[in-house]
Design a protein around this motif. Sequence first.
Motif, PDB file in Angstrom:
ATOM      1  N   GLU A  42       0.846  -1.294  -0.020  1.00  9.88           N
ATOM      2  CA  GLU A  42      -0.065   0.042  -0.053  1.00  9.88           C
ATOM      3  C   GLU A  42       0.833   1.195   0.028  1.00  9.88           C
ATOM      4  OE1 GLU A  42      -2.497  -0.615   3.544  1.00  9.88           O
ATOM      5  OE2 GLU A  42      -3.698  -2.213   2.549  1.00  9.88           O
ATOM      6  N   ILE A  43       2.151   1.153   0.909  1.00  5.89           N
ATOM      7  CA  ILE A  43       2.847   2.320   0.893  1.00  5.89           C
ATOM      8  C   ILE A  43       3.683   2.519  -0.391  1.00  5.89           C
ATOM      9  CG2 ILE A  43       5.003   3.282   1.718  1.00  5.89           C
ATOM     10  CD1 ILE A  43       4.219   1.850   4.475  1.00  5.89           C
ATOM     11  N   ALA A  44       4.160   1.497  -1.272  1.00 11.96           N
ATOM     12  CA  ALA A  44       4.669   1.611  -2.527  1.00 11.96           C
ATOM     13  C   ALA A  44       3.905   2.097  -3.549  1.00 11.96           C
ATOM     14  CB  ALA A  44       5.333   0.240  -2.754  1.00 11.96           C
ATOM     15  N   ASP A  45       2.531   1.551  -3.496  1.00 15.39           N
ATOM     16  CA  ASP A  45       1.666   2.038  -4.279  1.00 15.39           C
ATOM     17  C   ASP A  45       1.235   3.549  -4.341  1.00 15.39           C
ATOM     18  OD1 ASP A  45       1.197  -0.667  -5.579  1.00 15.39           O
ATOM     19  OD2 ASP A  45      -0.560  -0.950  -4.484  1.00 15.39           O
ATOM     20  N   ALA A  46       1.411   3.881  -3.168  1.00 14.99           N
ATOM     21  CA  ALA A  46       0.953   5.369  -2.962  1.00 14.99           C
ATOM     22  C   ALA A  46       2.172   6.284  -3.449  1.00 14.99           C
ATOM     23  CB  ALA A  46       0.437   5.555  -1.501  1.00 14.99           C
ATOM     24  N   ASP A  47       3.341   5.749  -2.666  1.00 17.33           N
ATOM     25  CA  ASP A  47       4.438   6.834  -2.812  1.00 17.33           C
ATOM     26  C   ASP A  47       5.854   6.273  -3.455  1.00 17.33           C
ATOM     27  OD1 ASP A  47       3.171   8.868  -1.163  1.00 17.33           O
ATOM     28  OD2 ASP A  47       3.201   7.470   0.364  1.00 17.33           O
ATOM     29  N   LEU A  81       8.937 -10.288  -0.905  1.00 21.19           N
ATOM     30  CA  LEU A  81       7.437 -10.684  -0.649  1.00 21.19           C
ATOM     31  C   LEU A  81       6.624  -9.622  -1.256  1.00 21.19           C
ATOM     32  CD1 LEU A  81       7.978 -11.766   3.113  1.00 21.19           C
ATOM     33  CD2 LEU A  81       7.699 -13.338   1.022  1.00 21.19           C
ATOM     34  N   MET A  82       6.825  -8.227  -1.377  1.00 23.71           N
ATOM     35  CA  MET A  82       6.025  -7.411  -1.969  1.00 23.71           C
ATOM     36  C   MET A  82       5.952  -7.765  -3.427  1.00 23.71           C
ATOM     37  SD  MET A  82       7.524  -3.851  -0.217  1.00 23.71           S
ATOM     38  CE  MET A  82       6.883  -2.896  -1.249  1.00 23.71           C
ATOM     39  N   ALA A  86       2.712  -8.479  -5.525  1.00 23.69           N
ATOM     40  CA  ALA A  86       2.212  -7.561  -6.531  1.00 23.69           C
ATOM     41  C   ALA A  86       2.228  -8.498  -7.810  1.00 23.69           C
ATOM     42  CB  ALA A  86       3.106  -6.490  -6.818  1.00 23.69           C
ATOM     43  N   THR A  87       3.079  -9.338  -7.959  1.00 21.56           N
ATOM     44  CA  THR A  87       2.853 -10.244  -9.211  1.00 21.56           C
ATOM     45  C   THR A  87       1.507 -11.061  -9.373  1.00 21.56           C
ATOM     46  OG1 THR A  87       5.217 -10.510  -9.130  1.00 21.56           O
ATOM     47  CG2 THR A  87       4.104 -12.288 -10.382  1.00 21.56           C
ATOM     48  N   GLY A  88       1.197 -11.699  -8.217  1.00 29.04           N
ATOM     49  CA  GLY A  88      -0.096 -12.403  -8.393  1.00 29.04           C
ATOM     50  C   GLY A  88       0.088 -13.573  -9.231  1.00 29.04           C
ATOM     51  N   LEU A  89      -1.289 -14.197  -9.549  1.00 30.23           N
ATOM     52  CA  LEU A  89      -1.104 -15.291 -10.318  1.00 30.23           C
ATOM     53  C   LEU A  89      -1.594 -14.989 -11.655  1.00 30.23           C
ATOM     54  CD1 LEU A  89      -2.383 -17.880  -7.730  1.00 30.23           C
ATOM     55  CD2 LEU A  89      -0.138 -17.867  -8.773  1.00 30.23           C
ATOM     56  N   PRO A  90      -1.207 -15.829 -12.862  1.00 25.52           N
ATOM     57  CA  PRO A  90      -2.160 -15.357 -14.027  1.00 25.52           C
ATOM     58  C   PRO A  90      -3.363 -15.927 -14.048  1.00 25.52           C
ATOM     59  CG  PRO A  90      -0.409 -17.484 -14.111  1.00 25.52           C
ATOM     60  CD  PRO A  90      -0.139 -16.766 -12.877  1.00 25.52           C
ATOM     61  N   LEU A 116       1.469  -1.456 -14.572  1.00 24.69           N
ATOM     62  CA  LEU A 116       0.838  -0.260 -14.364  1.00 24.69           C
ATOM     63  C   LEU A 116       0.241  -0.200 -13.084  1.00 24.69           C
ATOM     64  CD1 LEU A 116      -0.911   0.074 -17.812  1.00 24.69           C
ATOM     65  CD2 LEU A 116       1.178   1.019 -17.089  1.00 24.69           C
ATOM     66  N   ARG A 117      -0.371  -1.351 -12.376  1.00 25.88           N
ATOM     67  CA  ARG A 117      -0.774  -1.014 -11.130  1.00 25.88           C
ATOM     68  C   ARG A 117       0.187  -0.945 -10.087  1.00 25.88           C
ATOM     69  NH1 ARG A 117      -3.746  -5.573 -13.133  1.00 25.88           N
ATOM     70  NH2 ARG A 117      -2.216  -6.909 -11.840  1.00 25.88           N
ATOM     71  N   HIS A 118       1.356  -1.665 -10.371  1.00 26.34           N
ATOM     72  CA  HIS A 118       2.336  -1.356  -9.122  1.00 26.34           C
ATOM     73  C   HIS A 118       3.873  -0.978  -9.901  1.00 26.34           C
ATOM     74  CE1 HIS A 118      -0.441  -3.689  -6.735  1.00 26.34           C
ATOM     75  NE2 HIS A 118      -0.706  -4.545  -7.589  1.00 26.34           N
TER      76      HIS A 118
END
Length: 309
Positions: A42-47, A81-82, A86-90, A116-118
């Motif tokens: 959440e921090i990385a996505d914002a800042d 781990l971040m 963020a990578t998630g699954l296909p 683009l999301r992360h």
Amino acid sequence: MTDVPEPELPRGIALAWGVAANPQRGPKREMSVERIVEAAVEIADADGLGAVSMAAVAARLGFTPMSLYRYVTAKDDLVLLMQEEATGLPSEEATSAGGWREQLTALYNEQVQMYLRHPWVLDIPISGSPVTPNSAAWMDAGLRALAETELTYEERLAVVLMVTGTSRWTGTVLAGYARTERERGIRGHDITVQEDALFRALISADGYPELRAAIEAGVFLDESDPFLFNLERSLDGVAAYIDRVTSEGRGPRSPWARLDDSEIMDDKKFREAQKAVRAAEKTLRDARKLERQAARIAHEHRARQRGDA
């Protein structure tokens, strides 16, 4: 093949696979590795990635930095781990999107959207292939898309790396434009109009004749996707290579064929042997798939047992 001792897993890798020992003391309900990673993302996505620190994550969760170290012992592990989160699954849609080419294109599109999301994921230095579950799932999906082709495993992996490399470069460029849009408060189309105007003002036909001709043709205002064009042409090459190998065989690459002895490639028994090898490889792939499914079920079972303890 020589016996290689099982490596000791780094803490971050062990956490990603869910096989690291849990802390014996500390806040249990309010704190977990998953919650720490979620707050860091959440921090990385914002800042941005630079804003992530153990102190910042602890403050977001309402704990002291030392309490985090009971769960994640180093920032490098947290970043790993971040990235995994963020990578998630296909998606199922991507992995069942038709033939090998459609599947690889779908995987490419999903990877670009992830960047683009992360966009901060692009700031993580590449130090090798992340040996984590989600990253492995993407690689497995790409290899599975090519499983029924005549490509060797080495060739399949090379194609997968081409697709992931193209998606990363596309994500780098598009994320940069998206950041410019946010910071300057303008639309993407307006950025390209400004770029076109600058090129027209600075690029002369005398100094840069081909570039000026491209500008006059409206290349910087064109709305087609150059990155997808690159991917499609690369896949054209892969398709042509697969067709050639399928129709002509590998010829001299076979250890039984000499440079001047192509007749063996037309031998009926040899072709039948090649067919049997391909069938055996498919059986092996299916067995490995069942093995992965069993491992995942066992992992989920252990996770539930730890949760009940």
